[in-house]
Design a protein around this motif. Structure first.
Motif, short mmCIF file in Angstrom:
data_model
loop_
_atom_site.label_atom_id
_atom_site.label_comp_id
_atom_site.label_asym_id
_atom_site.label_seq_id
_atom_site.Cartn_x
_atom_site.Cartn_y
_atom_site.Cartn_z
N ARG A 55 -17.57 -24.17 62.72
CA ARG A 55 -17.33 -22.77 63.01
C ARG A 55 -15.87 -22.57 63.37
O ARG A 55 -15.18 -23.48 63.78
N THR A 56 -15.41 -21.33 63.19
CA THR A 56 -14.03 -21.02 63.50
C THR A 56 -13.79 -21.09 64.99
O THR A 56 -14.62 -20.65 65.78
N GLY A 57 -12.64 -21.64 65.40
CA GLY A 57 -12.29 -21.71 66.80
C GLY A 57 -11.04 -20.91 67.10
O GLY A 57 -10.18 -20.71 66.23
N TYR A 58 -10.95 -20.41 68.30
CA TYR A 58 -9.80 -19.61 68.70
C TYR A 58 -9.31 -20.08 70.06
O TYR A 58 -10.11 -20.36 70.95
N ALA A 59 -8.01 -20.13 70.22
CA ALA A 59 -7.45 -20.31 71.55
C ALA A 59 -7.44 -18.95 72.23
O ALA A 59 -7.02 -17.95 71.65
N ASP A 60 -7.90 -18.90 73.47
CA ASP A 60 -7.99 -17.60 74.15
C ASP A 60 -6.65 -16.91 74.25
O ASP A 60 -6.54 -15.69 74.05
N VAL A 61 -5.60 -17.69 74.58
CA VAL A 61 -4.24 -17.14 74.61
C VAL A 61 -3.31 -18.20 74.02
O VAL A 61 -3.52 -19.41 74.23
N TRP A 62 -2.31 -17.73 73.32
CA TRP A 62 -1.37 -18.69 72.70
C TRP A 62 0.03 -18.09 72.71
O TRP A 62 0.24 -16.91 72.38
N LYS A 63 0.97 -18.91 73.15
CA LYS A 63 2.38 -18.53 73.06
C LYS A 63 3.11 -19.66 72.37
O LYS A 63 3.12 -20.80 72.87
N ASP A 64 3.68 -19.37 71.24
CA ASP A 64 4.30 -20.41 70.41
C ASP A 64 5.38 -21.15 71.18
O ASP A 64 6.19 -20.56 71.88
N ARG A 65 5.35 -22.48 71.03
CA ARG A 65 6.31 -23.39 71.67
C ARG A 65 6.18 -23.39 73.20
O ARG A 65 7.05 -23.91 73.89
N HIS A 66 5.11 -22.79 73.72
CA HIS A 66 4.91 -22.77 75.16
C HIS A 66 3.55 -23.34 75.55
O HIS A 66 3.49 -24.38 76.20
N PHE A 67 2.44 -22.65 75.15
CA PHE A 67 1.13 -23.12 75.61
C PHE A 67 0.02 -22.62 74.71
O PHE A 67 0.15 -21.65 73.97
N SER A 390 -9.64 -32.18 57.20
CA SER A 390 -10.88 -31.66 57.77
C SER A 390 -10.74 -30.18 58.14
O SER A 390 -11.64 -29.37 57.88
N ILE A 391 -9.60 -29.82 58.73
CA ILE A 391 -9.37 -28.42 59.09
C ILE A 391 -9.37 -27.54 57.84
O ILE A 391 -10.02 -26.49 57.80
N GLU A 392 -8.65 -27.96 56.81
CA GLU A 392 -8.58 -27.15 55.59
C GLU A 392 -9.93 -27.10 54.88
O GLU A 392 -10.30 -26.08 54.29
N ALA A 393 -10.66 -28.21 54.91
CA ALA A 393 -11.97 -28.24 54.27
C ALA A 393 -12.91 -27.25 54.93
O ALA A 393 -13.69 -26.55 54.27
N GLN A 394 -12.87 -27.18 56.25
CA GLN A 394 -13.74 -26.24 56.96
C GLN A 394 -13.34 -24.80 56.68
O GLN A 394 -14.19 -23.91 56.64
N GLU A 395 -12.05 -24.56 56.48
CA GLU A 395 -11.62 -23.22 56.10
C GLU A 395 -12.15 -22.84 54.71
O GLU A 395 -12.27 -21.65 54.40
N LEU A 396 -12.47 -23.85 53.90
CA LEU A 396 -13.07 -23.60 52.59
C LEU A 396 -14.59 -23.45 52.69
O LEU A 396 -15.25 -23.27 51.67
N ALA A 399 -18.72 -28.17 55.86
CA ALA A 399 -19.10 -28.53 57.22
C ALA A 399 -18.23 -29.66 57.73
O ALA A 399 -17.81 -30.55 56.99
N ALA A 400 -17.95 -29.62 59.04
CA ALA A 400 -17.18 -30.69 59.66
C ALA A 400 -18.02 -31.96 59.72
O ALA A 400 -19.22 -31.92 59.93
N GLU A 401 -17.33 -33.10 59.53
CA GLU A 401 -18.00 -34.38 59.63
C GLU A 401 -18.17 -34.77 61.10
O GLU A 401 -17.30 -34.50 61.93
N LEU A 402 -19.27 -35.41 61.40
CA LEU A 402 -19.52 -35.83 62.78
C LEU A 402 -18.69 -37.03 63.17
O LEU A 402 -18.34 -37.21 64.32
N VAL A 403 -18.39 -37.88 62.18
CA VAL A 403 -17.65 -39.11 62.44
C VAL A 403 -16.46 -39.17 61.48
O VAL A 403 -16.60 -38.88 60.29
N MET A 404 -15.28 -39.57 62.00
CA MET A 404 -14.11 -39.68 61.14
C MET A 404 -14.26 -40.89 60.21
O MET A 404 -14.86 -41.91 60.57
N GLN A 405 -13.69 -40.74 59.02
CA GLN A 405 -13.81 -41.80 58.01
C GLN A 405 -12.75 -42.87 58.15
O GLN A 405 -12.92 -44.00 57.72
N THR A 406 -11.60 -42.50 58.73
CA THR A 406 -10.53 -43.48 58.92
C THR A 406 -10.66 -44.16 60.27
O THR A 406 -11.27 -43.63 61.19
#
Length: 988
Positions: A55-67, A390-396, A399-406
């Protein structure tokens, strides 16, 4: 709003996350006096981040190069909020601060690249203190103020130094050094695991604190802890995870003292071991070894940005390019497929899973892995690629994989030193755990440490039977093989190993005089041609661009191609600064990149060329027979034969039983400093090439000196001839002596120097091995050598040495390949054929048989050269500052006069050196060289020459002339074939 009003508003306010988050944040902005979020693109609410769990995730607040800021309702788990934020971090441009808040608490987690994580916790009731208000304001205005004081590298260096001291102390009571090393590695991992909460808090540190006064009890309890970590279970009443992975397979606690235990405890407690930098830890830990082992391991410490110049083009860029094609395929499939619903989804999933399998099966080999910094960075690159994919695949919509392949299974290594191999495994384990923790990915479990048997402890070059060693199949090879010069291999490796290498690897593959690193390059080339490897990226000293070393790059560009190279980079090897080349070669569709710029192709000497055009490929240049037998390396002594002038002049006065003067075996010496600075009144005992021991003994004072100072050293030398003829110079250069025997002067230059300068030298002076002697007397040859054309040629054909990156001039590569002007080649200018014309010496045949034009050209070059020498000598030795001295004995022997400063000019005269002169390059000096250049250009027939002519154009013309003259392959071999003998014989 005052702090009190803020606290009163939000203390125990019963609102859920959605109801209270933004209102709380805006009140905080009002309290701090900072702007509130607006939809400005760089400071906003609900910034889209990584996709988590489909599912899509959002940061509640974001300031570039800060937090990045994540809110939760009061009482919720902030650790989960932090993990969520970590997963968004890369999509948020990796902000330096990650902040989580439940309105009752604010936690600021630092996230600076290459710095440890620090946490600042601020409770609501304490928000009004000046310190907390300042910290919160910095979050919005100046996050760098919250950067930890020490970088991860600095902490790692300090911790490794502490462990080095512990290791040294423990070795005093334990004969088995490997036991000490293995135990300390286990301790380091326990400290790290405890701080990462993989071991229960205090499991290791508390153990040490309780047993510091009882070494026997400490050894028993440590062994019990390690045994529990080996398989998992209860350590007393503390549950311990299953670690395994080989690290705790062997448990053998060395002899411990109270002091050892106190040092271990203080070190464990002093540092936050989560901050250890895995890219340098293993290397720095090696510094706890004895110095001889450090030298053998070739330990080095280099910043990750430099190593990334190899990792990125071999791993990140090609895999992301593959993913771009897969992504385009998925998008196109979604657009055009006739399948609908579940079937279409399965087809897209199959395309994606095929790429995931590609990542899972991707193998990276470091066949000289040392303590594992290249391997960890390679694994990190694979992890980063998979995360991005993984991020780009989910945008397509996948589904996200439960376990990383690398994971660590992607890594292969070979290391000859058992301790370094173990360190490499620990480096990879620690680094991978850190990556997972910092990116919010679940750790491996059951066991935590997957076996890393793929990092092998063995020789990468030879089997125990002396055969060529095999390497495992891999997609790419990366690494930093050991730096060991060709002339030092036999002494460092031993004659048996040196001979085995020569037997297993033909000289056509790796010449015996080549540096040790060349074997790794050649084996990688063979693996590529055999289809067992796609490409490789290796580090070598920048001398690989020339001499015998370049044989391997010639073969690489013949069989495949170099697609990325950095020809001359700073590096640190065994604590010493050196210059290196970073070279990526093999199968690649990437456009060639040299020193960060796109080029048509990359030549074996790591210069740029145009596709399909070899006009500027100087690696094609040949040795010219007309130039051979003229330029020689000076005498190599291999012993303290040097004496000062006062002693030499005393000996010239002394009689001998054979009634012969000591001037026959004592003579002035010229080394590199005598040319670049001023002559240091250096002399040398020289018994020539054939004087027998009985005759040498007749020269009493010189022989007594050599017997006392040289013989004890030479009798320990590995070479039979050096031991047997200890009273003579090791490499006395009989060819050079014969060529100089009838001369009254010769031309000399320094082998390694910032400026390529030449001077005249009296033939009675012996040239040292740090110099090159050109056996010619005529001014015309001097002028040609000091022309812009020869300097350019030598700079492209030479190798470079040292942190100063000074060019190294060699007889074969720089002199014997240089195409002299017609009728002025070394074959035309032997000593016996010079005549004086208008006060300068030119080749005699030009006065007898050549045309007036050729004679005039030679005279013009000679006059220009003589003018340079005269004006330069006047600057170096001003008549008012200098008096020329010579004893009667020196005069009788034909030795040259010595320049001595007149009283009051000593300090000034010291500054009069060729180096200082050419650093300053005054106008008169430049004009003198321009006159030489013009005269020599006329000799080449270049009527269009001007000082504005480009270096590339000059080199193209010289190369064309070289290739025209190189007509017989037997006599005029490759410009670098003979370098093997030159390097082997120089013996330094």
């Amino acid at each position: 709003m005052t702090p009190e009003q803020f606290i009163q508003t939000w203390h125990k306010k019963n609102l859920n996350e959605e109801q209270g988050a933004q209102a709380h944040f805006e009140d905080l902005c009002t309290l701090l006096g900072v702007p509130k979020p607006r939809d400005l693109g760089h400071y906003c609410y609900e910034r889209k981040g990584a996709l988590a769990e489909g599912r899509t995730g959002y940061a509640d607040v974001w300031k570039d190069r800060h937090f990045g800021w994540e809110n939760k309702a009061p009482g919720e788990n902030l650790n989960k909020a932090l993990d969520q934020l970590k997963r968004y971090a890369s999509a948020l441009h990796n902000p330096p601060l990650l902040v989580v808040c439940d309105r009752e608490r604010i936690e600021i987690h630092t996230n600076f690249q290459n710095y440890p994580t620090e946490v600042h916790r601020i409770g609501l009731l304490d928000i009004g203190t000046p310190e907390n208000l300042q910290k919160l304001k910095w979050v919005f205005t100046d996050p760098d103020k919250l950067k930890p004081l020490k970088s991860s590298a600095a902490i790692t260096e300090s911790a490794a130094a502490k462990f080095g001291a512990i290791a040294k102390a423990m070795r005093a009571g334990e004969t088995d050094r490997n036991k000490v090393a293995h135990f300390l590695v286990q301790c380091v991992f326990c400290m790290f695991a405890e701080d990462e909460n993989l071991l229960p808090s205090g499991a290791f540190t508390s153990l040490l604190s309780k047993v510091t006064q009882d070494p026997d009890r400490a050894a028993s309890r440590l062994a019990a802890l390690f045994k529990t970590m080996q398989s998992g279970g209860d350590y007393g009443d503390i549950p311990v995870e299953w670690f395994n992975g080989g690290l705790f397979k062997h448990i053998d606690i060395p002899t411990l003292t109270q002091n050892n235990l106190q040092q271990l405890h203080s070190t464990a407690a002093e540092y936050d071991w989560r901050a250890i930098d895995p890219t340098i830890f293993g290397t720095l830990f090696e510094n706890g070894l004895e110095s001889d082992e450090r030298s053998q391991l070739g330990a080095n410490y280099t910043d990750t940005e430099t190593i990334q110049k190899i990792i990125t083009p071999l791993i990140n860029e090609p895999l992301l390019a593959e993913w771009a094609q897969v992504k385009a395929q998925i998008i196109e499939h979604k657009k055009t497929t006739k399948s609908k619903g579940k079937k279409a989804s399965q087809e897209v999933k199959a395309i994606y899973e095929a790429f995931q399998l590609r990542l899972s099966q991707f193998r990276v080999l470091d066949p000289a892995c040392g303590s594992g910094n290249f391997l960890y960075l390679a694994l990190k690159a694979l992890r980063d690629v998979e995360r991005f994919v993984s991020i780009e695949a989910q945008e397509l919509g996948l589904a996200a994989e439960l376990v990383m392949q690398t994971g660590p299974h992607n890594i292969l290594g070979i290391e000859i030193n058992a301790f370094a191999a173990e360190l490499a495994r620990v480096t990879v384990w620690i680094g991978d755990i850190q990556w997972c923790q910092r990116n919010g990915e679940p750790l491996s479990s059951r066991p935590i440490l997957k076996p890393l048997d793929s990092i092998e402890h063995r020789d990468a070059l030879l089997t125990p039977e002396g055969q060529e060693a095999e390497w495992p199949q891999a997609d790419v090879i990366v690494g930093n093989p050991p730096f060991l010069g060709g002339s030092k291999k036999r002494g460092e490796l031993g004659s048996d190993y040196f001979d085995a290498l020569a037997k297993a690897y033909s000289k056509d593959r790796v010449p015996p005089g080549a540096d040790l690193v060349c074997y790794w390059f050649d084996k990688a080339r063979i693996a590529i041609t055999n289809g067992r490897l796609k490409c490789a990226g290796l580090v070598a000293t920048n001398s690989i661009r020339g001499g015998a070393n370049r044989t391997v790059l010639d073969a690489i560009t013949r069989d495949t191609h170099i697609f990325t190279a950095w020809s001359d980079e700073p590096w640190v090897n065994a604590g010493a600064a050196v210059r290196v080349s970073l070279i990526c070669f093999g199968e690649s569709t990437q456009a060639p990149l040299l020193n960060g710029s796109l080029v048509g192709r990359i030549h074996p000497d790591l210069t740029a060329g145009e596709n399909g055009n070899a006009d500027n490929d100087l690696t094609l240049a040949k040795v010219l027979s007309s130039s051979q037998g003229t330029c020689f390396m000076g005498s190599s002594k291999k012993g303290p034969f040097d004496i000062d002038g006062d002693m030499a002049r005393e000996w010239l006065l002394e009689p001998n039983p054979n009634c012969k003067s000591n001037a026959l075996v004592v003579r002035p010496l010229c080394n590199g400093l005598d040319i670049t600075r001023r002559w240091g009144d250096r002399w040398v005992v020289d018994f020539g090439t054939s004087i027998p021991l009985s005759e040498a003994a007749m020269f009493e004072a010189p022989f007594t000196f050599v017997n006392a100072h040289v013989r004890p050293l030479r009798e320990k030398n590995n070479r039979d001839s050096y031991r047997k003829f200890w009273w003579r110079h090791a490499e006395a250069r009989p060819g050079m002596r014969k060529a100089l025997s009838t001369a009254f002067r010769y031309i000399v230059t320094v082998a390694v120097a910032k400026h390529r300068t030449f001077i005249w030298m009296n033939a009675t002076v012996l040239p040292d091995q740090a110099t090159l002697a050109i056996a010619r007397e005529d001014d015309s040859t001097f002028g040609i050598l000091h022309s812009r054309f020869h300097e350019l040629w030598s700079l492209r054909m030479c190798t470079f040495l040292g942190v100063g990156n000074d060019p190294r001039y060699t007889p074969t590569t720089c002199f014997e390949t240089f195409p002299f002007p017609d009728k002025l080649t070394p074959a035309d200018t032997s000593h016996q054929q010079t005549e004086s014309v208008d006060g300068v010496l030119i080749p005699a045949q030009l006065t007898d048989t050549a045309s007036n034009k050729a004679r005039s050209i030679a005279v013009n070059i000679a006059k220009s050269a003589a003018h340079l020498v005269k004006t330069r000598d006047n600057w170096l030795n001003p008549p008012d500052w200098v008096e020329w001295m010579q004893s009667p004995e020196e005069a009788a022997a034909g030795f040259p006069k010595r320049a001595v400063a007149k009283p009051g000019h000593e300090a000034e005269l010291k500054k009069k050196t060729l180096t200082n002169l050419y650093n300053a390059r005054p106008a008169w000096l430049s004009m003198a060289h321009e006159a030489i250049d013009k005269a020599v250009a006329t000799a080449y027939g270049w009527t269009d020459y001007t000082p504005a002519m480009s270096d590339d154009e000059i080199l193209k013309r010289l190369l064309a002339l070289n290739l025209i003259r190189a007509t017989t392959s037997a006599a005029e071999t490759s410009a670098y074939d003979k370098e093997t003998d030159d390097d082997t014989n120089q013996g330094d």
